[in-house]
Design a protein around this motif. Structure first.
Motif, PDB file in Angstrom:
ATOM      1  N   GLY A 176      45.555  48.447  41.631  1.00 17.42           N
ATOM      2  CA  GLY A 176      44.347  47.910  41.029  1.00 17.42           C
ATOM      3  C   GLY A 176      44.611  47.548  39.581  1.00 17.42           C
ATOM      4  N   PHE A 177      44.181  46.373  39.161  1.00 16.27           N
ATOM      5  CA  PHE A 177      44.414  45.898  37.786  1.00 16.27           C
ATOM      6  C   PHE A 177      43.149  45.991  36.925  1.00 16.27           C
ATOM      7  CE2 PHE A 177      47.770  42.776  39.680  1.00 16.27           C
ATOM      8  CZ  PHE A 177      48.573  43.848  40.000  1.00 16.27           C
ATOM      9  N   HIS A 178      42.052  46.386  37.539  1.00 14.80           N
ATOM     10  CA  HIS A 178      40.768  46.579  36.854  1.00 14.80           C
ATOM     11  C   HIS A 178      40.352  45.371  36.016  1.00 14.80           C
ATOM     12  CE1 HIS A 178      37.493  48.784  34.759  1.00 14.80           C
ATOM     13  NE2 HIS A 178      37.451  49.388  35.917  1.00 14.80           N
ATOM     14  N   LEU A 179      40.443  44.197  36.622  1.00 12.04           N
ATOM     15  CA  LEU A 179      40.079  42.972  35.921  1.00 12.04           C
ATOM     16  C   LEU A 179      38.747  42.405  36.387  1.00 12.04           C
ATOM     17  CD1 LEU A 179      43.617  41.382  35.852  1.00 12.04           C
ATOM     18  CD2 LEU A 179      42.311  42.196  33.881  1.00 12.04           C
ATOM     19  N   ALA A 180      38.148  42.985  37.430  1.00 14.32           N
ATOM     20  CA  ALA A 180      36.873  42.475  37.938  1.00 14.32           C
ATOM     21  C   ALA A 180      35.769  42.447  36.874  1.00 14.32           C
ATOM     22  CB  ALA A 180      36.439  43.299  39.149  1.00 14.32           C
ATOM     23  N   PRO A 181      35.699  43.430  35.945  1.00 20.36           N
ATOM     24  CA  PRO A 181      34.602  43.393  34.964  1.00 20.36           C
ATOM     25  C   PRO A 181      34.809  42.411  33.822  1.00 20.36           C
ATOM     26  CG  PRO A 181      35.474  45.635  35.293  1.00 20.36           C
ATOM     27  CD  PRO A 181      36.455  44.688  35.858  1.00 20.36           C
ATOM     28  N   TYR A 182      35.996  41.828  33.694  1.00 19.52           N
ATOM     29  CA  TYR A 182      36.306  41.025  32.503  1.00 19.52           C
ATOM     30  C   TYR A 182      36.035  39.536  32.722  1.00 19.52           C
ATOM     31  CZ  TYR A 182      38.656  45.123  30.568  1.00 19.52           C
ATOM     32  OH  TYR A 182      38.933  46.374  30.073  1.00 19.52           O
ATOM     33  N   LYS A 183      35.831  38.824  31.612  1.00 15.84           N
ATOM     34  CA  LYS A 183      35.576  37.387  31.664  1.00 15.84           C
ATOM     35  C   LYS A 183      36.882  36.628  31.872  1.00 15.84           C
ATOM     36  CE  LYS A 183      31.384  37.584  28.830  1.00 15.84           C
ATOM     37  NZ  LYS A 183      30.698  37.125  27.595  1.00 15.84           N
ATOM     38  N   GLU A 184      36.737  35.336  32.210  1.00 17.47           N
ATOM     39  CA  GLU A 184      37.883  34.540  32.623  1.00 17.47           C
ATOM     40  C   GLU A 184      38.969  34.451  31.560  1.00 17.47           C
ATOM     41  OE1 GLU A 184      38.743  29.909  33.692  1.00 17.47           O
ATOM     42  OE2 GLU A 184      37.046  30.859  34.725  1.00 17.47           O
ATOM     43  N   ASP A 185      38.606  34.341  30.284  1.00 16.92           N
ATOM     44  CA  ASP A 185      39.633  34.194  29.257  1.00 16.92           C
ATOM     45  C   ASP A 185      40.502  35.447  29.158  1.00 16.92           C
ATOM     46  OD1 ASP A 185      37.584  35.725  28.228  1.00 16.92           O
ATOM     47  OD2 ASP A 185      37.615  34.820  26.226  1.00 16.92           O
ATOM     48  N   TYR A 186      39.880  36.602  29.366  1.00 15.05           N
ATOM     49  CA  TYR A 186      40.626  37.867  29.340  1.00 15.05           C
ATOM     50  C   TYR A 186      41.577  37.937  30.541  1.00 15.05           C
ATOM     51  CZ  TYR A 186      41.463  42.920  28.898  1.00 15.05           C
ATOM     52  OH  TYR A 186      42.039  44.157  28.758  1.00 15.05           O
ATOM     53  N   VAL A 187      41.093  37.512  31.710  1.00 13.35           N
ATOM     54  CA  VAL A 187      41.923  37.496  32.913  1.00 13.35           C
ATOM     55  C   VAL A 187      43.114  36.561  32.709  1.00 13.35           C
ATOM     56  CG1 VAL A 187      41.979  36.963  35.373  1.00 13.35           C
ATOM     57  CG2 VAL A 187      39.983  38.096  34.400  1.00 13.35           C
ATOM     58  N   ARG A 188      42.857  35.409  32.079  1.00 13.45           N
ATOM     59  CA  ARG A 188      43.952  34.463  31.808  1.00 13.45           C
ATOM     60  C   ARG A 188      44.972  35.068  30.845  1.00 13.45           C
ATOM     61  NH1 ARG A 188      43.482  29.506  33.858  1.00 13.45           N
ATOM     62  NH2 ARG A 188      41.410  28.761  34.519  1.00 13.45           N
ATOM     63  N   ASP A 189      44.502  35.813  29.852  1.00 11.59           N
ATOM     64  CA  ASP A 189      45.427  36.472  28.920  1.00 11.59           C
ATOM     65  C   ASP A 189      46.312  37.473  29.663  1.00 11.59           C
ATOM     66  OD1 ASP A 189      44.411  35.063  26.784  1.00 11.59           O
ATOM     67  OD2 ASP A 189      43.095  36.683  26.090  1.00 11.59           O
ATOM     68  N   THR A 190      45.736  38.155  30.630  1.00 18.48           N
ATOM     69  CA  THR A 190      46.518  39.113  31.415  1.00 18.48           C
ATOM     70  C   THR A 190      47.575  38.396  32.243  1.00 18.48           C
ATOM     71  OG1 THR A 190      44.587  40.585  31.558  1.00 18.48           O
ATOM     72  CG2 THR A 190      46.380  40.965  33.122  1.00 18.48           C
ATOM     73  N   ILE A 191      47.209  37.292  32.852  1.00 17.47           N
ATOM     74  CA  ILE A 191      48.175  36.522  33.645  1.00 17.47           C
ATOM     75  C   ILE A 191      49.299  36.004  32.757  1.00 17.47           C
ATOM     76  CG2 ILE A 191      48.472  34.401  34.983  1.00 17.47           C
ATOM     77  CD1 ILE A 191      45.642  34.909  36.111  1.00 17.47           C
ATOM     78  N   THR A 192      48.957  35.539  31.570  1.00 17.30           N
ATOM     79  CA  THR A 192      49.977  35.080  30.622  1.00 17.30           C
ATOM     80  C   THR A 192      50.943  36.213  30.273  1.00 17.30           C
ATOM     81  OG1 THR A 192      48.481  33.424  29.675  1.00 17.30           O
ATOM     82  CG2 THR A 192      50.365  34.099  28.326  1.00 17.30           C
ATOM     83  N   ALA A 193      50.400  37.398  30.055  1.00 14.51           N
ATOM     84  CA  ALA A 193      51.237  38.552  29.722  1.00 14.51           C
ATOM     85  C   ALA A 193      52.123  38.949  30.897  1.00 14.51           C
ATOM     86  CB  ALA A 193      50.359  39.728  29.297  1.00 14.51           C
TER      87      ALA A 193
END
Length: 380
Positions: A319-336
């Motif tokens: 689980g990456f616990h990204l469901a509560p976050y907005k799209e820009d935060y999710v994109r930052d995680t994918i970039t990382a």
């Protein structure tokens, strides 16, 4: 060279430095008394494993007709139906908003079995473990990632169901006393009692509660990360609150918590006790099981890298616990994640559909789909 862990659960015939004999004697006495013990810190290189098979035992979704396949060097086995030749349909896999993973690792002629997290209900955990053929007597260690009910809810029932089958003093690795605190769910969709890990059930099951606040060897093959520092851009969202203290044997002892929390009745959950589990696959790199990533999936990976001294990450699953976050935060995680250059990314549980859809577009060759019952086999 192996990790040196001086405890009485998995003794190794190695010298762990000054005071090792005394430490082992103290730990043996503590285990005999049923009190929690502390896992010795990792020292030296982590073991190299020849093969790691991760079975998603409990997750949110099952797709019975998904075909098994091989993607490059990873074998992906989907469970399908719980039926067999010559008999009508009966039980099948149970999916729920919880997580449990079973890991079978091999090094030479050694095989180890570890159960990481235990889902929301014992009904799902026991049912699914029986269907996929997991032998409770073969388990070498248990790991609880953190004290949320959707990760420990099935534990007490699983232990009761398998009473007398498990190995004596089977170690269960926990990130600290915080895991035992009673919790209230404070985030949407509804507030309410979120339960507490049953300390008495653990004592009654004759398992050895082992605090892994730092990196520690698990069943001679894997290791826990220890506490996960917040070193990246990731921000902690706390969906729960911890109640400090013990009531009728349930809860956490205040004097064993961080000093700034001891005198408070209720505190926002900071998940200081959260741990991830990892394996070093020979020639491939780390396989990191993040479980829920409240402190950040990137932070969990970085902690595994720091604990092992290995920078290459072959796969991250959990689980990456990204469901509560907005799209820009999710994109930052994918970039990382792309920056770490992970070979395979396998989102489960609380990762969220937005993450999957964005990751599918951004790194289609790295993203693998999983369901309840799916087994991923990684080989050296």
């Amino acid at each position: 060279m192996f990790i040196c862990q001086c405890n009485a659960i998995h003794r190794r015939d190695v010298v762990c430095g000054g005071g090792a004999a005394l430490f082992s004697a103290v730990v043996a006495a503590l285990i005999g008394s049923g009190k929690p013990v502390r896992a010795e810190a990792v020292a030296g290189k982590v073991p190299e494993i020849d093969r790691v098979a991760v079975r998603v035992l409990v997750d949110s979704y099952q797709f019975a007709v998904a075909p098994s396949r091989k993607v490059s060097d990873v074998e992906i086995e989907h469970f399908g139906w719980g039926i067999g030749a010559g008999k009508p349909p009966g039980k099948t896999l149970i999916s729920e908003f919880g997580l449990s993973m079973h890991v079978e690792s091999r090094r030479g002629d050694e095989t180890r079995h570890v159960l990481v997290d235990f889902g929301f209900t014992p009904d799902a955990l026991v049912n699914n473990a029986n269907l996929v053929g997991i032998d409770p007597a073969a388990l070498d260690a248990l790991v609880l990632s953190h004290g949320h009910y959707d990760h420990f809810g099935g534990l007490a029932g699983f232990l009761k169901q398998n009473s007398g089958k498990l190995k004596a003093k089977l170690p269960i690795y926990i990130g600290g006393e915080d895991a035992f605190c009673s919790r209230e769910w404070t985030a949407p969709p509804v507030r309410g009692d979120f339960g507490a890990l049953d300390r008495k059930a653990l004592e009654g099951a004759n398992v050895a509660v082992t605090y892994a606040e730092g990196p520690a060897l698990v069943a001679d093959h894997g290791f826990t990360t220890g506490h996960i520092g917040q070193t990246s851009f990731e921000k902690l969202l706390s969906p729960s609150a911890m109640k400090i203290g013990v009531d009728h044997g349930i809860g956490c002892y205040a004097d064993k918590l961080p000093e700034d929390e001891r005198t408070k009745a209720v505190v926002p959950d900071q998940f200081r006790h959260e741990i991830a589990t990892a394996f070093n696959l020979k020639g491939r790199g780390l396989i990191v099981l993040t479980s829920c990533s409240h402190r950040g999936v990137i932070n969990a990976i970085k902690q595994a890298q720091a604990a092992s001294g290995i920078s290459k990450v072959h796969a991250v699953i959990g689980g990456f616990h990204l469901a509560p976050y907005k799209e820009d935060y999710v994109r930052d995680t994918i970039t990382a994640l792309k920056g770490i250059d992970i070979d395979y990314v396998i989102p489960l549980h609380c990762s969220g559909e937005p993450f999957y859809e964005l990751a599918k577009a951004e790194m289609p060759n790295k993203l693998l789909r999983s369901y309840t019952g799916t087994r991923f086999i990684f080989a050296a």
